[in-house]
Write a protein that holds these residues in place. Sequence first.
Motif, mmCIF file in Angstrom:
data_model
loop_
_atom_site.group_PDB
_atom_site.id
_atom_site.type_symbol
_atom_site.label_atom_id
_atom_site.label_comp_id
_atom_site.label_asym_id
_atom_site.label_seq_id
_atom_site.Cartn_x
_atom_site.Cartn_y
_atom_site.Cartn_z
ATOM 1 N N CYS A 33 0.864 -1.171 0.000
ATOM 2 C CA CYS A 33 0.000 0.000 0.000
ATOM 3 C C CYS A 33 0.903 1.224 0.000
ATOM 4 C CB CYS A 33 -0.893 0.025 1.234
ATOM 5 S SG CYS A 33 -2.006 -1.383 1.403
ATOM 6 N N MET A 34 0.660 2.147 -0.922
ATOM 7 C CA MET A 34 1.474 3.345 -1.052
ATOM 8 C C MET A 34 0.592 4.568 -0.804
ATOM 9 S SD MET A 34 4.474 2.119 -1.823
ATOM 10 C CE MET A 34 5.267 3.676 -2.238
ATOM 11 N N SER A 35 0.996 5.422 0.136
ATOM 12 C CA SER A 35 0.181 6.567 0.521
ATOM 13 C C SER A 35 1.035 7.812 0.712
ATOM 14 C CB SER A 35 -0.590 6.274 1.815
ATOM 15 O OG SER A 35 -1.472 5.178 1.644
ATOM 16 N N TRP A 36 0.369 8.977 0.668
ATOM 17 C CA TRP A 36 1.014 10.266 0.870
ATOM 18 C C TRP A 36 0.557 10.899 2.177
ATOM 19 C CZ3 TRP A 36 4.922 12.239 -1.995
ATOM 20 C CH2 TRP A 36 5.127 11.714 -3.272
ATOM 21 N N PHE A 37 1.509 11.509 2.898
ATOM 22 C CA PHE A 37 1.247 12.237 4.125
ATOM 23 C C PHE A 37 1.899 13.610 4.034
ATOM 24 C CE2 PHE A 37 1.085 7.782 5.088
ATOM 25 C CZ PHE A 37 0.092 7.630 6.044
ATOM 26 N N VAL A 101 -1.774 -6.761 3.623
ATOM 27 C CA VAL A 101 -2.204 -7.918 4.402
ATOM 28 C C VAL A 101 -3.721 -7.974 4.270
ATOM 29 C CG1 VAL A 101 -2.235 -9.058 6.629
ATOM 30 C CG2 VAL A 101 -0.273 -7.639 5.984
ATOM 31 N N TRP A 102 -4.196 -8.838 3.401
ATOM 32 C CA TRP A 102 -5.621 -8.890 3.105
ATOM 33 C C TRP A 102 -6.451 -8.968 4.369
ATOM 34 C CZ3 TRP A 102 -10.002 -11.717 3.786
ATOM 35 C CH2 TRP A 102 -11.064 -11.449 2.911
ATOM 36 N N PRO A 103 -7.507 -8.145 4.486
ATOM 37 C CA PRO A 103 -8.094 -7.282 3.454
ATOM 38 C C PRO A 103 -7.638 -5.833 3.493
ATOM 39 C CG PRO A 103 -9.599 -7.404 5.288
ATOM 40 C CD PRO A 103 -8.388 -8.221 5.683
#
Length: 121
Positions: A33-37, A101-103
């Motif tokens: 999962c790639m996110s911006w902060f 890590v599903w879900p």
Amino acid sequence: QVQLVESGGGSVQPGGSLRLSCVVSDASSSSYCMSWFRQAPGKEREGVAFMDYHGAINYTESVKGRFTTSKDNAKNTLYLQMTSLKPEDTAMYYCAAALKVWPGCSQYDSWGRGTQVTVSS
């Protein structure tokens, strides 16, 4: 642990645009999962754009309609396109990665060094 390097920050006038980039060291970036902060002076770190397990993006209300996240898998690069920038967008911007890590996603334990965005007239 994946390594991340941000770039593309700078100074811009209100209403201007910038595109931030985040290069990912792991060629198997689809496993994350790639996110911006971002973190503004005197304020706590704030989530800007969150990716879920399936790759869908959820934006914080203050940037909806102005910011867009995308990926170039061939270049192992995550982007944050920012338009109609406001002075309150001034902050250090970070990209971060968490194992899928599903879900959902695990804790964000891989962080870039950050790139500064300054919006002023």
